[in-house]
Each structure stands twice: as structure tokens, then as C-alpha cells.
Design a protein around this motif. Structure first.
Motif, PDB file in Angstrom:
ATOM      1  N   GLY A   9      28.352 -67.322 -28.297  1.00 49.31           N
ATOM      2  CA  GLY A   9      28.569 -68.502 -27.468  1.00 49.31           C
ATOM      3  C   GLY A   9      29.236 -68.247 -26.137  1.00 49.31           C
ATOM      4  O   GLY A   9      29.867 -69.146 -25.580  1.00 49.31           O
ATOM      5  N   ASN A  10      29.076 -67.038 -25.577  1.00 49.27           N
ATOM      6  CA  ASN A  10      29.702 -66.681 -24.308  1.00 49.27           C
ATOM      7  C   ASN A  10      28.685 -66.635 -23.166  1.00 49.27           C
ATOM      8  O   ASN A  10      27.480 -66.533 -23.395  1.00 49.27           O
ATOM      9  N   THR A  11      29.206 -66.675 -21.935  1.00 48.11           N
ATOM     10  CA  THR A  11      28.432 -66.286 -20.760  1.00 48.11           C
ATOM     11  C   THR A  11      29.004 -64.966 -20.278  1.00 48.11           C
ATOM     12  O   THR A  11      30.190 -64.881 -19.943  1.00 48.11           O
TER      13      THR A  11
ATOM     14  N   TYR B 220      25.744 -51.902 -13.610  1.00 46.86           N
ATOM     15  CA  TYR B 220      26.430 -53.057 -14.185  1.00 46.86           C
ATOM     16  C   TYR B 220      25.733 -53.434 -15.500  1.00 46.86           C
ATOM     17  O   TYR B 220      24.495 -53.436 -15.576  1.00 46.86           O
ATOM     18  N   TYR B 221      26.537 -53.795 -16.479  1.00 45.73           N
ATOM     19  CA  TYR B 221      25.998 -54.171 -17.782  1.00 45.73           C
ATOM     20  C   TYR B 221      26.713 -55.419 -18.290  1.00 45.73           C
ATOM     21  O   TYR B 221      27.926 -55.535 -18.151  1.00 45.73           O
ATOM     22  N   GLY B 222      25.929 -56.320 -18.895  1.00 45.51           N
ATOM     23  CA  GLY B 222      26.575 -57.434 -19.578  1.00 45.51           C
ATOM     24  C   GLY B 222      27.348 -56.929 -20.785  1.00 45.51           C
ATOM     25  O   GLY B 222      28.558 -57.108 -20.891  1.00 45.51           O
ATOM     26  N   ILE B 223      26.646 -56.266 -21.704  1.00 43.12           N
ATOM     27  CA  ILE B 223      27.254 -55.646 -22.895  1.00 43.12           C
ATOM     28  C   ILE B 223      26.755 -54.212 -22.982  1.00 43.12           C
ATOM     29  O   ILE B 223      25.550 -53.953 -22.903  1.00 43.12           O
TER      30      ILE B 223
ATOM     31  N   ASN C  48      23.709 -66.267 -29.553  1.00 37.83           N
ATOM     32  CA  ASN C  48      23.886 -67.527 -28.814  1.00 37.83           C
ATOM     33  C   ASN C  48      24.661 -67.356 -27.510  1.00 37.83           C
ATOM     34  O   ASN C  48      25.469 -68.208 -27.144  1.00 37.83           O
ATOM     35  N   ASN C  49      24.418 -66.254 -26.806  1.00 36.13           N
ATOM     36  CA  ASN C  49      25.080 -65.998 -25.534  1.00 36.13           C
ATOM     37  C   ASN C  49      24.085 -66.073 -24.374  1.00 36.13           C
ATOM     38  O   ASN C  49      22.880 -65.903 -24.553  1.00 36.13           O
ATOM     39  N   LEU C  50      24.616 -66.303 -23.178  1.00 36.96           N
ATOM     40  CA  LEU C  50      23.879 -66.087 -21.939  1.00 36.96           C
ATOM     41  C   LEU C  50      24.385 -64.771 -21.370  1.00 36.96           C
ATOM     42  O   LEU C  50      25.583 -64.640 -21.081  1.00 36.96           O
ATOM     43  N   ILE C  51      23.501 -63.782 -21.205  1.00 36.45           N
ATOM     44  CA  ILE C  51      23.920 -62.426 -20.847  1.00 36.45           C
ATOM     45  C   ILE C  51      23.168 -61.975 -19.603  1.00 36.45           C
ATOM     46  O   ILE C  51      21.933 -62.008 -19.555  1.00 36.45           O
ATOM     47  N   LEU C  52      23.921 -61.538 -18.594  1.00 39.17           N
ATOM     48  CA  LEU C  52      23.366 -61.124 -17.309  1.00 39.17           C
ATOM     49  C   LEU C  52      23.868 -59.719 -16.984  1.00 39.17           C
ATOM     50  O   LEU C  52      25.042 -59.405 -17.199  1.00 39.17           O
TER      51      LEU C  52
ATOM     52  N   ILE D  18      21.036 -58.802 -32.574  1.00 43.41           N
ATOM     53  CA  ILE D  18      20.874 -59.590 -31.352  1.00 43.41           C
ATOM     54  C   ILE D  18      19.975 -60.768 -31.663  1.00 43.41           C
ATOM     55  O   ILE D  18      18.779 -60.591 -31.941  1.00 43.41           O
ATOM     56  N   GLU D  19      20.537 -61.976 -31.620  1.00 37.41           N
ATOM     57  CA  GLU D  19      19.789 -63.170 -32.034  1.00 37.41           C
ATOM     58  C   GLU D  19      20.081 -64.352 -31.117  1.00 37.41           C
ATOM     59  O   GLU D  19      21.234 -64.625 -30.777  1.00 37.41           O
ATOM     60  N   ASN D  20      19.020 -65.030 -30.690  1.00 40.45           N
ATOM     61  CA  ASN D  20      19.108 -66.338 -30.033  1.00 40.45           C
ATOM     62  C   ASN D  20      19.949 -66.305 -28.761  1.00 40.45           C
ATOM     63  O   ASN D  20      20.733 -67.209 -28.493  1.00 40.45           O
ATOM     64  N   ASN D  21      19.793 -65.269 -27.964  1.00 41.88           N
ATOM     65  CA  ASN D  21      20.475 -65.172 -26.684  1.00 41.88           C
ATOM     66  C   ASN D  21      19.497 -65.427 -25.539  1.00 41.88           C
ATOM     67  O   ASN D  21      18.290 -65.334 -25.694  1.00 41.88           O
ATOM     68  N   THR D  22      20.038 -65.781 -24.381  1.00 40.47           N
ATOM     69  CA  THR D  22      19.255 -65.791 -23.148  1.00 40.47           C
ATOM     70  C   THR D  22      19.644 -64.564 -22.338  1.00 40.47           C
ATOM     71  O   THR D  22      20.825 -64.389 -22.047  1.00 40.47           O
TER      72      THR D  22
END
Length: 204
Positions: A145-147, A160-163, A175-179, A200-204
Motif C-alpha cells: 500500500g505504498n507509493t 534509480y530503483y523503486g525497490i 498493492n503498491n505504486l512503484i516508480l 509481487i502482486e497487484n502493483n502498478t
């Protein structure tokens, strides 16, 4: 307490740990009021930090009462080896805007053999040559649930990496938004080295 709150989250964690006499089976929630806290925080097992509180009546609204943790050097929050998988559900980071200020390597959250729950935050990596929202080293936190984004302002950065997962890191990412960010090499989720098997499930 609410009538005389600590000025630093680090001090509140230390006081909570002393109050329970270092017994990690005693879990504590630290409520953090709206403000910007410039410090590097080392999580303690069984002590959760929860932001988004109004500082007078202590009502909570994460969106309205922005609670920012900004790292002093390279990292805002660290999770070490004391936060084992048995402590994941009771060691929570929730409701913050988390920023790195690293000029070279900048991590919003750095899990080094630590496995906390990271939930409902905005997490931003540093704007140096290497910026990561969440860096996992031999760690399997729950990230939900994070951005999350890598660095956002530099146009000459290397990566640069989101994760970023390394050394047998297998986090649960849901359930995250990851950029990735805007570096030459920008990736939302990157897993390096054998043995890293994230869910990794249900992320954007």
C-alpha cells in the motif's frame, strides 16, 4: 505521552525500548504527529512507528497530517537483523513520507537482514548517483500500500530503483505504486543475485 511528546522519533524508540526493559515480546506503537523529522531511524523489533496524527487532539489522517522522515545523510530508516521474520507483523512503519538525502547512495528505507512491515507510506530515494526507495539486503519485509520511487530530481544519475532486492531477499510486495525515477537506468523493481524470490502482486 501525548501531553509531552518526544521531539525525535529516535528518542521515542529508545524510551519505549527502555520502558519494556528490552523485552521484544512486549510490543509498542509510537504515534508520530505531523511534522518533519530530520534524523536517521533504526527500527527496534516489536516497536511500530505510525505517522499521520494531528498534534493537538491526536486524531489521525495520513493524507491531511503529513509526517515526514528525512534522512540526515544517506538513509532515512534502517531495519537490521534483530527484526526477524517472527517480528514482521509487530514492527511496522506506516503513514509517513520518507525521504533520503544521500548525495551518492540514497535509501529511503534500507533493510539489512531486517523484515519489518512497510505500509501506507510515500517513500523517495536519494537524488545522488544511486537512489533507491527501499533497498533489501538478505531481507524479506512485507511492503504493501505504498507509493515508492527512486530519485526524482537529478538528470545525470547512474541508477534509480523503486525497490532493489539483493543477496537472497524475498519481500512480499503487494498493492503498491512503484516508480523507478528519472536516472539513465531507472527500474521499478530490480532483483539482483541468486536466491532473491520476491512475491509481487497487484502493483502498478
Amino acid at each position: 505521552g501525548k501531553d509531552a511528546p518526544y521531539k525525535k522519533i529516535t528518542a521515542a524508540i529508545a524510551a519505549a525500548d527502555a520502558l519494556r526493559n528490552n523485552q521484544t515480546n512486549v510490543t509498542i506503537d509510537i504515534l508520530v504527529a505531523q511534522d518533519t523529522y530530520i534524523e536517521e531511524i533504526n527500527l527496534s523489533p516489536g516497536i511500530s512507528i505510525r505517522g499521520g496524527y494531528e498534534p493537538t487532539n491526536w486524531t489521525r489522517n495520513i493524507a491531511s497530517y503529513t509526517t515526514t522522515i528525512q534522512g540526515e545523510t544517506d538513509t532515512a530508516i534502517r531495519a537490521g537483523s534483530l527484526i526477524t521474520s517472527t517480528m514482521t507483523a509487530s514492527t511496522v512503519v506506516e503513514g509517513f513520507t520518507i525521504k533520503s538525502t544521500g548525495a551518492t547512495n540514497g535509501f529511503g528505507i534500507y533493510c539489512n537482514s531486517g523484515n519489518p512491515t512497510i505500509s501506507q507510506n510515500i517513500i523517495i530515494g536519494g537524488d545522488g548517483s544511486f537512489g533507491t526507495g527501499i533497498q533489501n539486503n538478505a531481507s524479506s519485509p512485507v511492503i504493501t500500500g505504498n507509493t515508492i520511487t527512486g530519485g526524482v530530481t537529478s538528470t545525470t544519475a547512474t541508477a534509480y530503483y523503486g525497490i532493489y532486492n539483493q543477496n537472497a531477499s524475498s519481500p512480499t510486495i503487494r498493492n503498491n505504486l512503484i516508480l523507478g525515477g528519472n536516472a539513465t537506468d531507472s527500474t521499478g523493481i530490480y532483483s539482483n543475485h541468486s536466491g532473491s524470490n520476491p512475491i509481487i502482486e497487484n502493483n502498478t
